[in-house]
Design an enzyme around this catalytic site. Structure first.
Site, short mmCIF file in Angstrom:
data_model
loop_
_atom_site.label_atom_id
_atom_site.label_comp_id
_atom_site.label_asym_id
_atom_site.label_seq_id
_atom_site.Cartn_x
_atom_site.Cartn_y
_atom_site.Cartn_z
N ASN A 13 -22.41 -31.90 24.80
CA ASN A 13 -22.40 -31.57 23.38
C ASN A 13 -23.33 -32.58 22.68
O ASN A 13 -22.97 -33.74 22.53
CB ASN A 13 -20.97 -31.67 22.84
N LYS A 15 -24.25 -32.67 19.66
CA LYS A 15 -23.88 -32.94 18.26
C LYS A 15 -25.14 -32.90 17.37
O LYS A 15 -26.03 -32.08 17.60
CB LYS A 15 -23.10 -34.25 18.15
N HIS A 99 -14.19 -28.17 17.39
CA HIS A 99 -14.37 -29.59 17.73
C HIS A 99 -13.68 -30.46 16.67
O HIS A 99 -13.68 -30.11 15.49
CB HIS A 99 -15.86 -29.93 17.82
N GLU A 101 -14.57 -33.01 15.20
CA GLU A 101 -15.43 -33.39 14.06
C GLU A 101 -15.50 -32.27 13.03
O GLU A 101 -15.62 -32.52 11.83
CB GLU A 101 -16.83 -33.78 14.59
N GLU A 171 -9.75 -33.06 23.95
CA GLU A 171 -10.51 -34.22 23.48
C GLU A 171 -9.64 -35.05 22.55
O GLU A 171 -9.56 -34.76 21.34
CB GLU A 171 -11.77 -33.77 22.74
N GLY A 177 -16.37 -41.05 21.17
CA GLY A 177 -17.38 -41.96 20.64
C GLY A 177 -16.90 -43.39 20.47
O GLY A 177 -17.56 -44.20 19.82
N SER A 217 -15.57 -40.11 25.57
CA SER A 217 -16.14 -41.25 26.28
C SER A 217 -16.23 -41.05 27.79
O SER A 217 -15.99 -41.98 28.57
CB SER A 217 -15.36 -42.53 25.95
N GLY A 238 -20.26 -36.16 25.12
CA GLY A 238 -21.07 -36.38 23.93
C GLY A 238 -22.20 -37.35 24.24
O GLY A 238 -23.23 -36.99 24.81
P1 13P Z 1 -18.32 -38.86 23.46
O1 13P Z 1 -18.57 -38.50 24.90
O2 13P Z 1 -19.53 -39.42 22.78
O3 13P Z 1 -17.09 -39.68 23.30
O4 13P Z 1 -18.04 -37.47 22.69
C1 13P Z 1 -17.10 -36.59 23.22
C2 13P Z 1 -17.19 -35.32 22.47
O5 13P Z 1 -16.82 -35.24 21.31
C3 13P Z 1 -17.73 -34.15 23.17
O6 13P Z 1 -17.54 -32.98 22.45
#
Ligand code: 13P
Length: 255
Positions: A13, A15, A99, A101, A171, A177, A217, A238
Site C-alpha cells: 500500500n 499510500k 483502511h 487512515e 491492521e 507506521g 510495520s 506500507g
Molecule cells: P506500515 O507498514 O508503514 O506500518 O503501514 C501499514 C499499512 O497501513 C498498510 O496498509
C-alpha cells in the site's frame, strides 16, 4: 482447509507516495526482483494518478494492481470520487477498503465500508477490507469487540461466494507506521478470532478458505515469523513497500 492450501497474498500500500515516474521506476525494479515468484499473490496499490502507468509497467508480470479506495456509486455528481467501474477499466483486480487512515481522517464508517465492498464486488474487484483496533481500545480490553464490529459491519449482507472474493487485512492502528509490529502471537490471536467469527457467520469451510493479511510495520526482518503463524496468510505493507528491495524480500519471506 489447511493453511498450506491458501495462497499467501503480499500487498504494498503506497499510500500518498510516488509520482508517475517514481511509481514506474519502483514497479520496474520490483518486477525484476520477484519475476521467479509463483507461489505468492503479489499486489501493488499506487495512488490513483499512477494506476494506468503501473498497469502498463506490470503487463505480462506476476504483479496485480490495486487501488487504495473506491466510491460506492458507479457514476454521477460526486466530485472528486473514483468508482469501481473506473478502477476495473484502468486494470485493477483489487481495492483496499476501510483502511484505518480513511476511518481516522476521512470519516469512513462500517456502513460506508460495506457499501464500497458491495460496489467493488458488483464490478469484479476484490476488496481488501481493513480492520483493526486503536491503542486505547487494546489497552482497555476492547480489541475483540472492535474487530467484531469492523468485520461484521464491513461484510454485512455478503454471500459466502462474495466473502471469498474478499481479503481481510488485520491492521492494529498502533502498529501502523510506528515500527511497533504486533508480535506473531498477537497477530495470530486476532486472526484466529476473525476466522472464528466467520465460521459462526458462514461455515468452517468458508472461513478456512479466506485469506487474512496482517499489516502494521511489516519489514523483511519480521515477515517470515509473522507468516509462520497458522492464520496469518499474507501481509499488507506500507513503508517497506516503497522500496523494491525491501518489498521483494517480504514477498520472498519463505526463501
Ligand atoms: P506500515 O507498514 O508503514 O506500518 O503501514 C501499514 C499499512 O497501513 C498498510 O496498509
Amino acid at each position: 482447509m489447511e493453511k498450506t492450501m491458501r495462497t499467501p497474498i503480499i500487498a504494498g500500500n503506497w499510500k500518498l507516495n510516488k509520482t508517475i515516474s517514481e511509481a514506474v521506476a519502483l514497479t520496474t525494479a520490483l518486477k525484476a526482483l520477484v519475476a521467479e515468484v509463483s507461489d505468492v499473490e503479489i499486489i501493488v496499490a499506487p495512488p490513483f494518478t499512477a494506476l494506468a502507468a503501473v498497469r502498463d509497467a506490470i503487463a505480462d508480470s506476476n504483479i496485480h494492481l490495486s487501488a487504495q479506495d473506491v466510491y460506492s456509486e458507479d457514476s454521477g455528481a460526486f466530485t472528486g470520487e473514483v468508482s469501481a467501474p473506473m478502477l476495473k477499466d484502468v486494470g485493477c483486480d483489487y481495492v483496499i477498503i476501510g483502511h484505518s487512515e480513511r476511518r481516522q481522517y476521512f470519516d469512513e464508517t462500517n456502513e460506508s465500508v460495506n457499501q464500497k465492498v458491495k460496489a467493488a464486488l458488483a464490478h469484479g474487484l476484490k476488496p481488501i477490507i481493513c480492520v483493526g483496533e486503536q491503542l486505547e481500545e487494546r489497552e482497555s480490553g476492547q480489541t475483540e469487540a472492535v474487530i467484531e464490529d469492523h468485520v461484521t459491519g464491513g461484510t454485512a449482507g455478503l454471500s459466502a461466494a462474495e466473502l471469498l472474493s474478499c481479503v481481510i487485512a488485520y491492521e492494529p492502528v498502533w502498529a501502523i507506521g510506528t515500527g511497533k509490529t504486533a508480535t506473531p502471537a498477537q497477530a495470530q490471536e486476532v486472526h484466529s478470532f476473525i476466522r472464528g467469527l466467520l465460521t459462526k457467520a458462514y461455515s468452517a469451510e468458508v472461513a478456512s478458505q479466506l485469506c487474512i493479511q496482517y499489516g502494521g510495520s511489516v519489514k523483511p526482518e519480521n515477515a517470515s515469523e509473522l507468516m509462520a503463524e497458522p492464520d496469518v496468510d499474507g501481509a499488507l505493507v506500507g513503508g517497506a513497500s516503497l522500496e523494491a528491495e525491501s518489498f521483494a524480500q517480504i514477498v520472498k519471506f519463505d526463501q
